[in-house]
Every structure is written in structure tokens, then in C-alpha cells.
Design a protein around this motif. Structure first.
Motif, PDB file in Angstrom:
ATOM      1  N   PHE A 222       0.838  -1.198   0.000  1.00 28.88           N
ATOM      2  CA  PHE A 222       0.000   0.000   0.000  1.00 28.88           C
ATOM      3  C   PHE A 222       0.872   1.246   0.000  1.00 28.88           C
ATOM      4  O   PHE A 222       1.793   1.365   0.807  1.00 28.88           O
ATOM      5  N   THR A 223       0.553   2.163  -0.918  1.00 28.77           N
ATOM      6  CA  THR A 223       1.262   3.430  -0.996  1.00 28.77           C
ATOM      7  C   THR A 223       0.251   4.559  -1.093  1.00 28.77           C
ATOM      8  O   THR A 223      -0.821   4.401  -1.685  1.00 28.77           O
ATOM      9  N   TYR A 224       0.580   5.683  -0.501  1.00 27.37           N
ATOM     10  CA  TYR A 224      -0.315   6.836  -0.471  1.00 27.37           C
ATOM     11  C   TYR A 224       0.509   8.085  -0.770  1.00 27.37           C
ATOM     12  O   TYR A 224       1.663   8.183  -0.327  1.00 27.37           O
ATOM     13  N   TYR A 225      -0.095   9.025  -1.485  1.00 26.07           N
ATOM     14  CA  TYR A 225       0.609  10.237  -1.893  1.00 26.07           C
ATOM     15  C   TYR A 225      -0.234  11.472  -1.654  1.00 26.07           C
ATOM     16  O   TYR A 225      -1.452  11.451  -1.804  1.00 26.07           O
ATOM     17  N   ALA A 226       0.442  12.576  -1.348  1.00 25.64           N
ATOM     18  CA  ALA A 226      -0.223  13.872  -1.323  1.00 25.64           C
ATOM     19  C   ALA A 226      -0.570  14.268  -2.757  1.00 25.64           C
ATOM     20  O   ALA A 226       0.138  13.891  -3.703  1.00 25.64           O
ATOM     21  N   GLU A 227      -1.640  15.025  -2.892  1.00 21.61           N
ATOM     22  CA  GLU A 227      -2.078  15.448  -4.224  1.00 21.61           C
ATOM     23  C   GLU A 227      -0.975  16.221  -4.954  1.00 21.61           C
ATOM     24  O   GLU A 227      -0.820  16.104  -6.171  1.00 21.61           O
ATOM     25  N   SER A 228      -0.180  16.954  -4.220  1.00 24.48           N
ATOM     26  CA  SER A 228       0.844  17.814  -4.813  1.00 24.48           C
ATOM     27  C   SER A 228       1.979  17.032  -5.480  1.00 24.48           C
ATOM     28  O   SER A 228       2.726  17.587  -6.291  1.00 24.48           O
ATOM     29  N   VAL A 229       2.109  15.750  -5.161  1.00 23.65           N
ATOM     30  CA  VAL A 229       3.208  14.964  -5.722  1.00 23.65           C
ATOM     31  C   VAL A 229       2.713  13.747  -6.510  1.00 23.65           C
ATOM     32  O   VAL A 229       3.526  13.044  -7.130  1.00 23.65           O
TER      33      VAL A 229
ATOM     34  N   LEU B 239      10.607  17.583 -11.207  1.00 24.64           N
ATOM     35  CA  LEU B 239      10.714  18.447 -10.026  1.00 24.64           C
ATOM     36  C   LEU B 239      10.444  19.897 -10.356  1.00 24.64           C
ATOM     37  O   LEU B 239      10.792  20.397 -11.444  1.00 24.64           O
ATOM     38  N   ARG B 240       9.832  20.578  -9.410  1.00 22.54           N
ATOM     39  CA  ARG B 240       9.459  21.982  -9.536  1.00 22.54           C
ATOM     40  C   ARG B 240      10.124  22.790  -8.437  1.00 22.54           C
ATOM     41  O   ARG B 240      10.520  22.239  -7.403  1.00 22.54           O
ATOM     42  N   ALA B 241      10.180  24.081  -8.605  1.00 21.29           N
ATOM     43  CA  ALA B 241      10.773  24.954  -7.582  1.00 21.29           C
ATOM     44  C   ALA B 241      10.073  24.769  -6.244  1.00 21.29           C
ATOM     45  O   ALA B 241      10.712  24.801  -5.185  1.00 21.29           O
ATOM     46  N   GLU B 242       8.775  24.536  -6.282  1.00 24.07           N
ATOM     47  CA  GLU B 242       8.012  24.396  -5.035  1.00 24.07           C
ATOM     48  C   GLU B 242       8.265  23.068  -4.313  1.00 24.07           C
ATOM     49  O   GLU B 242       7.779  22.863  -3.204  1.00 24.07           O
ATOM     50  N   ASP B 243       9.044  22.175  -4.939  1.00 25.81           N
ATOM     51  CA  ASP B 243       9.447  20.941  -4.261  1.00 25.81           C
ATOM     52  C   ASP B 243      10.696  21.153  -3.409  1.00 25.81           C
ATOM     53  O   ASP B 243      11.111  20.249  -2.678  1.00 25.81           O
ATOM     54  N   THR B 244      11.297  22.341  -3.496  1.00 26.10           N
ATOM     55  CA  THR B 244      12.458  22.661  -2.669  1.00 26.10           C
ATOM     56  C   THR B 244      12.068  22.592  -1.205  1.00 26.10           C
ATOM     57  O   THR B 244      11.132  23.270  -0.764  1.00 26.10           O
TER      58      THR B 244
END
Lengths: 107, 120
Positions: free
Chosen positions: B57-64, B86-91
Motif C-alpha cells: 500500500f502506498t499513499y501520496y499527497a495530491e501535490s506529488v 521536479l518543480r521549484a516548489e518541491d524545494t
């Protein structure tokens, strides 16, 4: 997703003060709420789990209470080591949402 | 001693990829879910992803979702986070943390974090 709202965002207090931080969930999470302490440059540290259970090694001046949607973290007598940022987090469902944090500053 | 140690952080250009690792020791790794949490400089904590103890089972935030992949190798007591597009907001600083349950739960052990910077 369950939204977690903490208040206040900043709190100024003195050594020896009683401090209370509130966390509200957007829907009922039973007692599945945790509190963490984070100091600058460090990882968060678990203080309280399942609303009121003190993690091993955490001083007894920390306590948690609440159920459903309203929770509180209380520090009965603030110590110099307690100036930090505190986060609540629901651990009811897999998306472990955090509150926005409460920074406890020296008054 | 129960411990988590992250590695693999660094500087990457927007659109690039990076893989984080989290090496565990001191507990039965396969018995617990492990979570990635990130913290943007000066900001709060954001849950990123969780993987159950057996890796099913794996779960992710919507942003990723769709860009990040969490996985684990229980034979090596190691957790991974593959980050693509990758995006700047992943910093952020990326922490791995042990949950108290096999699928989820409160986070009782944290690593020291790995810094990811997305910039050209």
C-alpha cells in the motif's frame, strides 16, 4: 482531506508560564491526534500521541487532551528548553495532515 | 538505537529527477509504515507519501501524485523516494519518519532530513 487548524500561530510567554495551544480538525478524528516539537535546524520530535499519551522520555509538564475535532496541548510551567515550534497532526487516515504550527517565543 | 538516516539530497534543475534514500536500523523495518514529510524553508510540515510495511500500500499527497514514487526494500531496511518532474516548489527538507503502525499512525522516529533544492 482532513484540515488541521492551530491557534495561535505565535505565542509569547515567560519561563514558568502555563501555555495552551489549540488544534481543530475539519472532521472528527476521535483521539487520533499527535503533537510534535521542533527546534530550529532539527527534525520534529513526538511529544504526545492519541491525544493524551505522553511519549517516553517527554517531561510530564506536557499534556494533551481532546477528542473529536478539538484538542489542546498544555505546558504547565514553561522551561527555557520549551521555546520551539509545536505542530499537531491527525493520524486517523493515511494522509497525515499537520497543523500550521505554533511558535512559542520568549516574552 | 532506533535510527533513520536520509541521503540523496542535492541541487537539481526544474524538470529533473532525484532519488532519496532512508536507511533504517534498530527496529524490525518491515513491521512499520514509513512516511516522507517535507518542510519548505521557514514554513510548516507537509505530508508527502506513506508506504505500508510490506510495501503493498502506498499513499501520496495530491501535490506529488504522478511525479513521486515511494518504495522500500525490506531486505535492505531501506526506503526510497523517486522524485521526477521536479518543480521549484518541491524545494524543501525531506524527512523520513517511522509510523507506529503497519499502514499508518503517528510518527515516533524521524531522520535528520535531506535537503532538496530545485533551481536553475
Amino acid at each position: 482531506d482532513i484540515q488541521m487548524t492551530q491557534s495561535p500561530s505565535t505565542l509569547s510567554a515567560s519561563v514558568g508560564d502555563r501555555v495552551t495551544i489549540t488544534c481543530r480538525a475539519s472532521q472528527s478524528i476521535g483521539v487520533l491526534l499527535a503533537w510534535y516539537q521542533q527546534k530550529p535546524g532539527k527534525a520534529p520530535k513526538l511529544l504526545i500521541y492519541k491525544s493524551s499519551n505522553l511519549q517516553s522520555g517527554v517531561p510530564s509538564r506536557f499534556s494533551g487532551s481532546g477528542s473529536g475535532t478539538e484538542f489542546t496541548l498544555t505546558i504547565t510551567s514553561l522551561q527555557p528548553d520549551d521555546f520551539a515550534t509545536y505542530y499537531c497532526q491527525q493520524h486517523d487516515i493515511y494522509s497525515l495532515t499537520f497543523g500550521g504550527g505554533t511558535k512559542v517565543e520568549i516574552k | 538505537e532506533v535510527q533513520l538516516v536520509e541521503s540523496g539530497g542535492g541541487l537539481v534543475q526544474p524538470g529533473g529527477s532525484l532519488r532519496l534514500s532512508c536507511a533504517a536500523s534498530g527496529f524490525t523495518f518491515s513491521t512499520y509504515a514509513i512516511t516522507w514529510v517535507r518542510q519548505t524553508p521557514g514554513k510548516g510540515l507537509e505530508w508527502v507519501s506513506t508506504i505500508g510495511g510490506r510495501g503493498i500500500f502506498t499513499y501520496y499527497a495530491e501535490s506529488v501524485t504522478g511525479r513521486f514514487t515511494i518504495s522500500r526494500d525490506n531486505s535492505k531496511d531501506t526506503l526510497y523516494l523517486e522524485m521526477n518532474s521536479l518543480r521549484a516548489e518541491d524545494t524543501a527538507i525531506y524527512y523520513c519518519a517511522k509510523a507506529n503502525g503497519v499502514l499508518t499512525g503517528f510518527l515516533d522516529v524521524w531522520g535528520k532530513g535531506a535537503t532538496v533544492t530545485v533551481s536553475s
